[in-house]
Scaffold this active site. Structure first.
Site, PDB file in Angstrom:
ATOM      1  N   HIS A  29     -10.124  -5.520  -3.120  1.00  6.40           N
ATOM      2  CA  HIS A  29      -9.095  -5.273  -2.928  1.00  6.40           C
ATOM      3  C   HIS A  29      -8.972  -6.081  -1.540  1.00  6.40           C
ATOM      4  O   HIS A  29      -9.377  -5.650  -0.850  1.00  6.40           O
ATOM      5  CB  HIS A  29      -7.509  -4.474  -3.066  1.00  6.40           C
ATOM      6  CG  HIS A  29      -8.617  -2.694  -3.050  1.00  6.40           C
ATOM      7  ND1 HIS A  29      -9.298  -2.487  -3.639  1.00  6.40           N
ATOM      8  CD2 HIS A  29      -8.164  -2.500  -0.430  1.00  6.40           C
ATOM      9  CE1 HIS A  29      -9.705  -1.279  -2.263  1.00  6.40           C
ATOM     10  NE2 HIS A  29      -9.457  -1.361  -1.484  1.00  6.40           N
TER      11      HIS A  29
ATOM     12  N   GLN B  95     -14.238   2.638   1.894  1.00  7.04           N
ATOM     13  CA  GLN B  95     -13.475   1.821   0.079  1.00  7.04           C
ATOM     14  C   GLN B  95     -12.832   3.851  -0.382  1.00  7.04           C
ATOM     15  O   GLN B  95     -14.330   4.375  -0.916  1.00  7.04           O
ATOM     16  CB  GLN B  95     -14.169   1.784  -0.627  1.00  7.04           C
ATOM     17  CG  GLN B  95     -13.896   0.846  -2.177  1.00  7.04           C
ATOM     18  CD  GLN B  95     -14.888   0.072  -2.786  1.00  7.04           C
ATOM     19  OE1 GLN B  95     -15.999  -0.267  -2.769  1.00  7.04           O
ATOM     20  NE2 GLN B  95     -14.289  -0.599  -3.738  1.00  7.04           N
TER      21      GLN B  95
ATOM     22  N   ASP C 178       1.452  -1.405   0.206  1.00  7.24           N
ATOM     23  CA  ASP C 178       0.107   0.100   0.153  1.00  7.24           C
ATOM     24  C   ASP C 178       0.905   1.752  -0.075  1.00  7.24           C
ATOM     25  O   ASP C 178       2.030   1.520   0.585  1.00  7.24           O
ATOM     26  CB  ASP C 178      -0.989   0.026   1.367  1.00  7.24           C
ATOM     27  CG  ASP C 178      -1.939   0.949   0.974  1.00  7.24           C
ATOM     28  OD1 ASP C 178      -3.486   0.642   0.841  1.00  7.24           O
ATOM     29  OD2 ASP C 178      -2.087   2.411   1.143  1.00  7.24           O
TER      30      ASP C 178
HETATM   31  P1  AMP Z   1      -9.940   1.569   0.606  1.00  7.17           P
HETATM   32  O1  AMP Z   1     -10.193   2.806   0.778  1.00  7.17           O
HETATM   33  O2  AMP Z   1      -9.923   0.411   1.347  1.00  7.17           O
HETATM   34  O3  AMP Z   1     -10.675   1.392  -0.973  1.00  7.17           O
HETATM   35  O4  AMP Z   1      -8.228   1.173   0.295  1.00  7.17           O
HETATM   36  C1  AMP Z   1      -7.606   1.808  -1.406  1.00  7.17           C
HETATM   37  C2  AMP Z   1      -6.120   1.696  -0.852  1.00  7.17           C
HETATM   38  O5  AMP Z   1      -4.976   2.562  -1.819  1.00  7.17           O
HETATM   39  C3  AMP Z   1      -5.796   3.341   0.412  1.00  7.17           C
HETATM   40  O6  AMP Z   1      -4.617   2.378   1.406  1.00  7.17           O
HETATM   41  C4  AMP Z   1      -4.627   3.748  -0.748  1.00  7.17           C
HETATM   42  O7  AMP Z   1      -3.757   4.480   0.410  1.00  7.17           O
HETATM   43  C5  AMP Z   1      -4.414   2.694  -1.335  1.00  7.17           C
HETATM   44  N1  AMP Z   1      -3.575   3.045  -2.472  1.00  7.17           N
HETATM   45  C6  AMP Z   1      -4.623   4.441  -3.682  1.00  7.17           C
HETATM   46  N2  AMP Z   1      -3.397   4.473  -4.591  1.00  7.17           N
HETATM   47  C7  AMP Z   1      -2.325   3.620  -4.540  1.00  7.17           C
HETATM   48  C8  AMP Z   1      -1.527   3.322  -5.658  1.00  7.17           C
HETATM   49  N3  AMP Z   1      -1.286   3.772  -6.365  1.00  7.17           N
HETATM   50  N4  AMP Z   1      -0.701   2.228  -4.817  1.00  7.17           N
HETATM   51  C9  AMP Z   1      -0.540   1.671  -3.986  1.00  7.17           C
HETATM   52  N5  AMP Z   1      -1.864   2.131  -2.636  1.00  7.17           N
HETATM   53  C10 AMP Z   1      -2.620   2.422  -3.083  1.00  7.17           C
END
Ligand code: AMP
Ligand code: ZN
Length: 114
Positions: free
Chosen positions: A100, A94, A30
């Protein structure tokens, strides 16, 4: 899905620290880790939310859980413990609309999660 950042990671159009990949899933760190270990496990198939899962996805989601278990062991957090979760829609927290599993560990988790 053209505008999906996780599809872009799958297609190597944007970089990520990929720690595992096979024909069905990709796992990467992440970008904003909430714990010493914070890995996201995503299916290569674009599915926007948990609400969009059909019976055909049952095996895939089970497989994602198996990958989480395997990575937890490889990352050395399996014995002490870890958390695996999926957020759904706005109130679920989300932010990225490509499902994920979050794999979190390396520190004490708390409940309720807030
Ligand atoms: P959610 O809030 O469950 O949709 O989680 C989305 C997650 O994706 C968050 O923890 C972000 O920090 C992570 N995230 C967003 N963009 C990226 C990226 N480009 N690479 C890695 N993680 C990401
Ligand atoms: Zn996607």
């Amino acid at each position: 899905m053209p505008d999906c950042i996780f599809c872009k990671i799958i297609n190597k159009e944007i970089p990520a620290k990929i720690i595992y990949e096979d024909d069905r899933v990709v796992a990467f760190d992440d970008i904003e880790p909430q714990a010493p270990v914070h890995v996201l496990i995503i299916p290569k198939e674009h599915v926007a939310t948990l609400n969009d899962l059909t019976e055909e996805h049952t095996e895939l989601v089970g497989y994602m859980t198996q990958v989480a278990k395997k990575l937890a062991k490889e990352l050395g957090i399996d014995e002490k413990g870890y958390r695996v979760l999926m957020n759904c829609n706005r109130q679920g927290g989300q932010a990225v609309y490509h499902i994920h599993l979050h794999l979190l560990g390396g520190r004490q988790m708390h409940w309720p999660p807030g």
